[in-house]
Design a protein around this motif. Structure first.
Motif, short mmCIF file in Angstrom:
data_model
loop_
_atom_site.label_atom_id
_atom_site.label_comp_id
_atom_site.label_asym_id
_atom_site.label_seq_id
_atom_site.Cartn_x
_atom_site.Cartn_y
_atom_site.Cartn_z
N ARG A 91 0.82 -1.21 0.00
CA ARG A 91 0.00 0.00 0.00
C ARG A 91 0.86 1.26 0.00
O ARG A 91 0.47 2.27 -0.57
CB ARG A 91 -0.92 0.01 1.21
CG ARG A 91 -1.99 -1.04 1.15
CD ARG A 91 -2.86 -0.98 2.36
NE ARG A 91 -3.87 -2.00 2.31
CZ ARG A 91 -4.91 -2.04 3.11
NH1 ARG A 91 -5.07 -1.12 4.02
NH2 ARG A 91 -5.79 -3.00 3.02
N ARG A 92 2.00 1.20 0.67
CA ARG A 92 2.91 2.36 0.70
C ARG A 92 3.45 2.66 -0.69
O ARG A 92 3.70 3.80 -1.03
CB ARG A 92 4.07 2.11 1.65
CG ARG A 92 3.67 2.16 3.09
CD ARG A 92 4.86 2.04 3.98
NE ARG A 92 4.43 2.01 5.37
CZ ARG A 92 5.24 1.74 6.37
NH1 ARG A 92 6.51 1.48 6.15
NH2 ARG A 92 4.79 1.72 7.59
N ARG A 93 3.65 1.62 -1.48
CA ARG A 93 4.19 1.81 -2.83
C ARG A 93 3.18 2.47 -3.76
O ARG A 93 3.55 3.25 -4.63
CB ARG A 93 4.64 0.47 -3.40
CG ARG A 93 5.87 -0.06 -2.72
CD ARG A 93 6.46 -1.25 -3.49
NE ARG A 93 7.54 -1.83 -2.73
CZ ARG A 93 7.44 -2.97 -2.05
NH1 ARG A 93 6.33 -3.66 -2.08
NH2 ARG A 93 8.46 -3.42 -1.37
N ILE A 94 1.90 2.15 -3.60
CA ILE A 94 0.90 2.73 -4.50
C ILE A 94 0.32 4.04 -3.98
O ILE A 94 -0.30 4.78 -4.73
CB ILE A 94 -0.23 1.72 -4.80
CG1 ILE A 94 -1.06 1.43 -3.56
CG2 ILE A 94 0.31 0.46 -5.44
CD1 ILE A 94 -2.37 0.73 -3.85
N PRO B 287 1.51 7.05 -3.26
CA PRO B 287 1.77 8.31 -3.98
C PRO B 287 0.95 8.45 -5.27
O PRO B 287 0.64 9.56 -5.69
CB PRO B 287 3.26 8.23 -4.31
CG PRO B 287 3.82 7.31 -3.28
CD PRO B 287 2.74 6.30 -3.02
N PHE B 288 0.55 7.34 -5.85
CA PHE B 288 -0.24 7.38 -7.08
C PHE B 288 -1.74 7.51 -6.81
O PHE B 288 -2.47 8.08 -7.60
CB PHE B 288 0.04 6.13 -7.93
CG PHE B 288 1.50 5.94 -8.21
CD1 PHE B 288 2.16 6.76 -9.12
CD2 PHE B 288 2.22 4.97 -7.54
CE1 PHE B 288 3.53 6.61 -9.36
CE2 PHE B 288 3.58 4.80 -7.78
CZ PHE B 288 4.23 5.63 -8.69
N ILE C 10 1.35 4.41 4.17
CA ILE C 10 2.21 5.60 4.09
C ILE C 10 3.32 5.48 5.12
O ILE C 10 3.10 4.95 6.21
CB ILE C 10 1.38 6.90 4.28
CG1 ILE C 10 2.19 8.13 3.92
CG2 ILE C 10 0.81 6.98 5.67
CD1 ILE C 10 1.35 9.39 3.81
N LYS C 11 4.50 5.98 4.78
CA LYS C 11 5.64 5.87 5.69
C LYS C 11 5.55 6.89 6.82
O LYS C 11 4.95 7.94 6.67
CB LYS C 11 6.94 6.10 4.89
CG LYS C 11 7.25 4.99 3.92
CD LYS C 11 8.35 5.36 2.96
CE LYS C 11 9.70 5.34 3.63
NZ LYS C 11 10.80 5.49 2.69
N GLY C 12 6.16 6.56 7.94
CA GLY C 12 6.27 7.49 9.06
C GLY C 12 5.48 7.05 10.28
O GLY C 12 4.61 6.18 10.20
#
Length: 156
Positions: A4-7, A9-10, A48-50
């Protein structure tokens, strides 16, 4: 789940566009919770990261207080035993036009079952003076405002 983190930003522009059309103005909530040793509660999302303060969006028909209590239980497995205390309000205009975030302090709580099903990948308690490197800037600022008495910034 980290896919999910990879997609994200899109998909973020699509999600924000939907919220702008469906909601116009959005309202989010975050909770500052500490344990008996003074450690602060943070969460990591799968998408999402963080590290973030637990919280989320206020839904139609829901008060901000109800939303922060619900999100805290869902995401972190923490049930508020005292009424949330509103600490500050912030505009998140830079990241999400029309969005505002309310920060609440939860004074007393107890553990409960979390039902974050795929949304949260980690929950942790951290020394507010030694937060994980991946803690977001806004999260660091809110912790400093609530726990260290810094002047709240109107911008998220």
């Amino acid at each position: 789940m980290l896919w999910r983190r990879r997609i994200e930003p899109f998909t973020r522009p699509l999600v924000y566009a939907f919220f702008r059309v469906a909601r116009g103005l959005t309202l989010g909530v975050r909770a500052v919770v500490t344990d008996e040793g003074g450690k602060v509660l943070l969460i990591q999302h799968t998408y999402i990261k963080g590290w973030y303060l637990p919280g989320g969006g206020v839904e139609r028909g829901e008060t901000a207080e109800t939303a922060v209590v619900r999100e805290l239980a869902e995401e972190a497995g923490v049930r508020a035993l005292s009424r949330p205390r509103l600490v500050s309000a912030h505009s998140n205009e830079v990241l999400h036009p029309g969005d505002h975030v309310l920060v609440y302090r939860i004074e007393t709580w107890e553990p409960c079952a979390s039902n974050a099903a795929g949304e949260i990948c980690a929950v942790g308690w951290f020394d507010p003076h030694d937060l994980p490197e991946e803690t977001t800037r806004a999260t660091r600022r809110r912790i400093a405002e609530v726990l260290h008495g810094e002047e709240p910034d109107a911008m998220w």
